[in-house]
Design a protein around this motif. Structure first.
Motif, short mmCIF file in Angstrom:
data_model
loop_
_atom_site.label_atom_id
_atom_site.label_comp_id
_atom_site.label_asym_id
_atom_site.label_seq_id
_atom_site.Cartn_x
_atom_site.Cartn_y
_atom_site.Cartn_z
N ARG A 36 0.81 -1.23 0.00
CA ARG A 36 0.00 0.00 0.00
C ARG A 36 0.84 1.27 0.00
O ARG A 36 0.40 2.31 -0.45
CB ARG A 36 -0.97 -0.01 1.18
CG ARG A 36 -2.06 -1.07 1.00
CD ARG A 36 -3.02 -1.15 2.17
NE ARG A 36 -3.49 0.12 2.66
CZ ARG A 36 -4.52 0.81 2.14
NH1 ARG A 36 -5.16 0.36 1.10
NH2 ARG A 36 -4.88 1.96 2.67
N ASN A 37 2.08 1.21 0.48
CA ASN A 37 2.91 2.42 0.50
C ASN A 37 3.90 2.47 -0.68
O ASN A 37 4.74 3.35 -0.74
CB ASN A 37 3.66 2.55 1.83
CG ASN A 37 4.69 1.47 2.05
OD1 ASN A 37 4.55 0.35 1.56
ND2 ASN A 37 5.73 1.80 2.79
N HIS A 38 3.77 1.56 -1.63
CA HIS A 38 4.69 1.54 -2.77
C HIS A 38 4.44 2.75 -3.68
O HIS A 38 3.31 3.04 -4.02
CB HIS A 38 4.52 0.25 -3.58
CG HIS A 38 5.58 0.09 -4.60
ND1 HIS A 38 6.80 -0.47 -4.30
CD2 HIS A 38 5.63 0.46 -5.90
CE1 HIS A 38 7.55 -0.45 -5.40
NE2 HIS A 38 6.87 0.11 -6.37
N PRO A 39 5.50 3.46 -4.09
CA PRO A 39 5.34 4.64 -4.95
C PRO A 39 5.20 4.26 -6.43
O PRO A 39 6.00 3.50 -6.96
CB PRO A 39 6.62 5.44 -4.70
CG PRO A 39 7.64 4.41 -4.31
CD PRO A 39 6.89 3.31 -3.62
N LEU A 40 4.16 4.80 -7.05
CA LEU A 40 3.93 4.63 -8.49
C LEU A 40 3.78 6.01 -9.11
O LEU A 40 3.34 6.95 -8.44
CB LEU A 40 2.66 3.81 -8.73
CG LEU A 40 2.69 2.38 -8.19
CD1 LEU A 40 1.29 1.78 -8.19
CD2 LEU A 40 3.64 1.53 -9.01
N VAL A 41 4.09 6.13 -10.39
CA VAL A 41 3.97 7.42 -11.08
C VAL A 41 2.60 7.50 -11.72
O VAL A 41 2.21 6.63 -12.51
CB VAL A 41 5.07 7.59 -12.15
CG1 VAL A 41 4.91 8.92 -12.87
CG2 VAL A 41 6.45 7.50 -11.50
N THR A 42 1.86 8.55 -11.36
CA THR A 42 0.54 8.77 -11.95
C THR A 42 0.65 9.79 -13.09
O THR A 42 1.65 10.48 -13.23
CB THR A 42 -0.46 9.25 -10.88
OG1 THR A 42 0.06 10.41 -10.24
CG2 THR A 42 -0.71 8.16 -9.84
N GLY A 104 8.91 3.58 -8.11
CA GLY A 104 10.02 4.10 -7.33
C GLY A 104 10.76 3.01 -6.60
O GLY A 104 10.21 1.96 -6.29
N THR A 105 12.02 3.27 -6.32
CA THR A 105 12.87 2.35 -5.58
C THR A 105 12.65 2.51 -4.07
O THR A 105 11.85 3.33 -3.61
CB THR A 105 14.34 2.64 -5.88
OG1 THR A 105 14.64 3.95 -5.37
CG2 THR A 105 14.65 2.55 -7.36
#
Length: 131
Positions: A36-42, A104-105
């Motif tokens: 749930r806290n994983h960063p994705l690019v919108t 994101g890493t």
């Protein structure tokens, strides 16, 4: 332009444990799960945590095009989760392709989140893609 980089380190959970994963199903038929806290690019050009992304939003594919999310569902999961950290510490070097989408890493997920959103990444997206 993507560059292949060596992975400097990868981390996993110490032991299997319960997590809630967020599953995204996209208009092109693709689907994937992340924490749930994983960063994705919108499509607005920002990193967002998976928990803040909803159906109707769009994610950025590796080819730079936006793909609409048709459904989002949380799922219980018991196991380990993993993160990668490529060699180097440049902000752009911490944008990776995972499951065909910009992500994101561990650096972005932990300490680099705000810096990348404010200064680097948004300015690099094609003008027609950013809303």
């Amino acid at each position: 332009v993507f560059k292949l980089k060596e992975v400097d380190e990868w981390t996993s959970s110490i032991r299997s444990e319960p997590y809630v994963l967020r599953e995204f199903k996209l208009a092109n038929g693709a689907s994937f799960r992340v924490t749930r806290n994983h960063p994705l690019v919108t499509a607005d050009g920002f990193f967002r945590e998976a928990q803040d992304i909803k159906a109707g939003d769009s994610l950025v594919r590796a080819d730079g095009k936006a793909e609409v999310i048709v459904s989002v569902a949380d799922q219980d999961y018991f196991g380990k989760v993993y993160n990668v950290q490529p060699q180097g510490t440049t902000p752009k070097g911490n944008v990776i392709v995972a499951e065909g989408y910009l992500s994101g890493t561990a650096f972005v997920q932990n300490e680099g989140y705000e810096f990348i959103n404010e200064r680097v990444f948004r300015s690099e997206l094609p003008a027609g893609l950013v809303k």
